[in-house]
Design an enzyme around this catalytic site. Structure first.
Site: not given
Length: 406
Positions: A52-53, A106-107, A182
């Site tokens: 996505c990046n 991020e992993s 929530g």
């Protein structure tokens, strides 16, 4: 031709989140079959990484013009960064380690690189020096994860801060009550589960929501009318609802004698502001600052480790190049032995090519060549690539010139 000439054949074209939006990235995504089908006709090796990046194409060859054309068709070539040699290698090492991600540390990216690597190998697109490069990047990415786990710690999530706070003050064995299911409450529950907490009960006005969250992580749940008894039985109570009136008033808290730690992250506040000692988001911010500082230091150390691994990579890369050349010399030596064996068979000196004497000839050739081959490998590892290359080039010149075997 030196080691840098071989390294310069590693080329990367990267379109990523630093240059374009995620919408542009999604519009640039390539069909994997088409990419490999086309580029494998022009390059020795090909590697496609799409997340996505980023949309990145790596090739091993003398130029990247054919790969460039694919971005031109998509209309994004002007936003593509072109990297060559060690710059391309450094980039994939940092990508695999998560240091080039939008959410640094991020992993998920490491698994994505590994999946793309396995896909390329199955297609026969990797297997040489580029494949070796991606493999070393993955190995380094795993090492970074193992040595610096703090680079993956999130900073923006209230849930992660709450989980970290509870872990520090009461430990994993504490009995925890989460009031609210929530968005904030659900995030807290998820972070507690990820942290390793097991004794958690979820209380919510809508029981089905509490039940669903509890079953997802193996926790307990209870209706809102049992709130007071749940609080009495807990070591930590976390309020995270959107209730407009306080759920815990001062008179209720006085009965607790200060036993449980009360954390209030509800919006608006779920706990009577007159109750002393309630932990709020303001207190949690201190942990956030500590985590941010720790993460910054870890990222700096991870970057330094990558540079060390790149030095090691360059040495191992040189050895790989030399090993490829050594393979050619080995084939040459064995071919001489085989030629002599055939002559002996033809002359009636031995029965056939599987005769004991024939096998002895092949074994002797290998033993004669072993010291030379070992020496060449050692030269490559000692960063004496050019010296090893001169020796190999000299041998090849003799083979192709006046020293050529007939």
């Amino acid at each position: 031709m030196g080691i840098d000439d071989y390294l310069s054949k590693i080329r990367a074209l990267t379109l990523n989140h630093k240059r374009v939006s995620t919408i542009t990235l999604s519009e640039t995504y390539f069909n994997r079959d088409e990419v490999y089908g086309k580029l494998m006709n022009y390059y020795d090796e090909v590697f496609l990484l799409q997340t996505c990046n980023r949309v990145e194409v790596y090739v091993y060859g003398d130029d990247d013009s054919v790969a460039e054309d694919m971005y031109k068709v998509k209309g994004t070539i002007n936003h593509v960064d072109k990297l060559v040699g060690m710059n391309a290698v450094r980039h994939i090492f940092r990508v695999a380690a998560g240091l080039e991600s939008a959410a640094v540390g991020e992993s998920e990216i490491l698994g994505q690189v590994e999946d793309a690597f396995n896909d390329a190998r199955k297609r026969g697109a990797l297997g040489g020096l580029l494949g070796f490069t991606i493999e070393r990047a993955i190995r380094t990415g795993k090492e970074i994860r193992s040595r610096f786990p703090e680079i993956s710690i999130g900073l923006a999530s209230i849930g992660s801060l709450v989980a970290e706070y509870v872990h520090r003050v009461r430990g994993l064995n504490s009995r925890i009550a989460v009031i609210g299911a929530g968005s904030i409450g659900s995030d807290i529950v998820r972070r507690l589960a990820e942290k390793g907490f097991r004794n958690v009960i979820i209380v919510n006005r809508t029981l089905d929501k509490a039940k669903a969250a509890a079953l997802r992580y193996g926790f307990n749940y209870a209706p809102i009318d049992s709130l007071r008894s749940v609080i009495r039985d807990s070591d930590v109570v976390i309020f995270a609802t959107s209730a407009t009136n306080p759920l815990l008033r001062r008179r209720d808290a006085e009965e607790l004698s200060g036993k449980p730690i009360i954390i209030d992250v509800g919006v608006p506040r779920n706990v009577d502001p007159e109750i002393p000692g309630v932990v709020s988001i303001d207190e949690l911010k201190n942990i956030e600052n500590e985590i941010r500082e720790g993460k910054r230091k870890a990222l700096d150390e991870a970057s330094r480790l990558i540079e060390l691994r790149l030095i090691e990579y360059r040495r191992l890369f040189a050895r790989r190049v030399i090993e490829g050349m050594i393979g050619e010399l080995t084939k040459w030596g064995l071919s001489i032995g085989e030629s002599e064996v055939k002559r002996a068979v033809k002359a009636g000196l031995i029965k056939n090519e599987e005769d004991g004497a024939a096998l002895a000839v092949k074994s002797t050739v290998k033993k004669i060549m072993l010291p030379l081959l070992t020496y060449l490998k050692e030269l490559a590892e000692e960063d004496k690539f050019d010296e090893a290359l001169i020796i190999i080039s000299g041998i090849k010149a003799k083979l192709n010139g006046d020293g050529k075997q007939s």
